[in-house]
Enzyme design. Sequence first.
Site, PDB file in Angstrom:
ATOM      1  N   GLU A   1      54.126  24.700  32.733  1.00 33.54           N
ATOM      2  CA  GLU A   1      55.425  24.505  32.109  1.00 33.54           C
ATOM      3  C   GLU A   1      56.544  25.204  32.873  1.00 33.54           C
ATOM      4  O   GLU A   1      57.632  24.671  33.000  1.00 33.54           O
ATOM      5  CB  GLU A   1      55.385  25.025  30.671  1.00 33.54           C
ATOM      6  CG  GLU A   1      55.661  23.940  29.674  1.00 33.54           C
ATOM      7  CD  GLU A   1      55.712  24.486  28.269  1.00 33.54           C
ATOM      8  OE1 GLU A   1      54.986  25.447  27.979  1.00 33.54           O
ATOM      9  OE2 GLU A   1      56.484  23.939  27.484  1.00 33.54           O
ATOM     10  N   ASP A   2      56.269  26.386  33.378  1.00 35.65           N
ATOM     11  CA  ASP A   2      57.349  27.208  33.918  1.00 35.65           C
ATOM     12  C   ASP A   2      57.291  27.462  35.418  1.00 35.65           C
ATOM     13  O   ASP A   2      58.010  28.303  35.937  1.00 35.65           O
ATOM     14  CB  ASP A   2      57.382  28.567  33.187  1.00 35.65           C
ATOM     15  CG  ASP A   2      57.739  28.388  31.727  1.00 35.65           C
ATOM     16  OD1 ASP A   2      58.532  27.467  31.444  1.00 35.65           O
ATOM     17  OD2 ASP A   2      57.237  29.137  30.880  1.00 35.65           O
TER      18      ASP A   2
END
Length: 585
Positions: free
Chosen positions: A92-93
């Site tokens: 996600e990051d």
Amino acid sequence: MLAIPAYNKFVTDWNWSNYSAELKSRGRSKLSEEDLRLIEKAFKYAAGAHNGQKRFSGEPFLNHVVAVSLNTADLKLDAKTVSAALLHDTVEDSAATFREIKKLFGDEIYFLVRGVTKVNKLKYRGAERAAESMRRMFLAVAQDIRVVVLKLVDRRHNMKTLWALPDPEKRLRIATETLDIYAPLADRLGMGELKGELEDSAFGYVHPHEYEWMKNEIQERMPERERYIQKIMPLVKKEMHAEKIKLSDISARAKHVYSAWRKLLRNDMNWDRILDLVALRLTVENIESCYAALGVIHKLWRPVPGRIKDYIALPKFNGYQSLHTTVFCLEGQPTEFQIRTREMHKEAEYGIAAHWFWEGAGKPKIGAKFVGRKFEWVRQLQEWQKEKKKEKSSSKDFLESLKIDFFKNRIFVLTPKGDVIDLPDGATPIDFAYHIHSEIGNRAAGAKVNSRLVSFDYKLASGDIVEIMTQKNRKPSPEWLNLTRTSLAKSQIRKELRTNLAVTETKPKETEFEIKVRDRIGILKDVSAVFSDFRINIRTITSLASSSLYPAINVKFEPKNREQIEKIKTRLKKIGGVESIAEKN
Ligand code: MN
């Protein structure tokens, strides 16, 4: 008190050597060489992926995943889950991809990381009536208890730094979600301590005034209460010793702020009713000693009627076991005692996670029953685990049992507003539309899933956000009956198809006008123009010279309804030369 150790150190230079030392200091010295190599690989991958990233609090991002992974280690989760915790935010990051995670770390870790990422996509918008459905969807999307536990400790750490988030609306949304979704899930998994922590960390954001008030009230009452408890403890110890009951532990337990506030609300804000602001907790060797210790307490002090609770014989829905009693203690002050075995204590703190290390230690778990239809899924889960234990399965099979598959026949999808709709597996956007409202179903003209247009035969999946586009004069098609899985949608479609059929049948059949006119050139054209204005096909039109004063034009046509007939008449009367209109059937 055996709580999940909190991780508060502000270390800015995590590396494999201080991380692995920390891991071992948390009772994980028994990790195999192979386990350690796996965790090392995950640690180094995460350190690289999050390199240079900072949290809003100013900490390096790596601190977050380290904290979450150490917490999963505290909960005695397996090496794969500890590794997945290190990796849980990489896709996600950072630039990492699922494909890479799968290639480097294998199917199981990939499955766990993907589960966490999928759950992160669910956004709870605080519709309280939908909270229960949302919790179910959370579980259905997570697919594995380890993913749920991972998300719970992830949220626990995020709540600690929630203050740093600049957007107040986002802070409130996350805190509300913690209170309505995460804390109840922790409760159902029997993780009492984690539940209390999650609630207390969210309380101040969701109800700031009440939180301030509670904090002050408790600060005022607590010191006196604590002095009082310190006076009781030696008395209890002495008496237990005299009765030859071996105390493993005696401790004071302060009630969590949020649950104390809820209790006050239920009791007209009367503090005298909050008898367990500080409770005394006795831990003894076995179940017999629990009842013996209760007898000793009741011999010392008179019990408050109606306050004796035997959660050993009748465990709470989440498996919680203990004996509770409130007695008129020293100076006649009502005081609560909780008596339990060490096993019950671990179960109460760790909940479902307690099963991992009991399994490892090969000890039998004390049987607990989940009751009530509302908690059917918890019961099913526990039954399932009991079955697995009977089979004396290998640890690999045990991990299999952590799959949440009692939802395998259901899917949970969201409306654009965040309401959860529970549908059977294989359901399509048409099922969804009819579950929102029969009119949405009947007028459905198109569907979007996660903002993408899909066809009506699209198979919905848990977590999908579904939007139905409607058009006023749309009608269901008989073909829809083959595209739907729910009886609700099918019966609504059938009903609507019948209604449409009935409308067709009752509409006026062919009508004939006999229009008497004064003959003139072009009158036939003027009359037929009226009908074509109404987009009506004239069946036959005859112009007859009649013996009467006026010749007649006979028009046969199929009107849409009565109203249309009247409108046509009005128009015709305005034509110069039209003397009268008679309707023949
Ligand atoms: Mn995270």
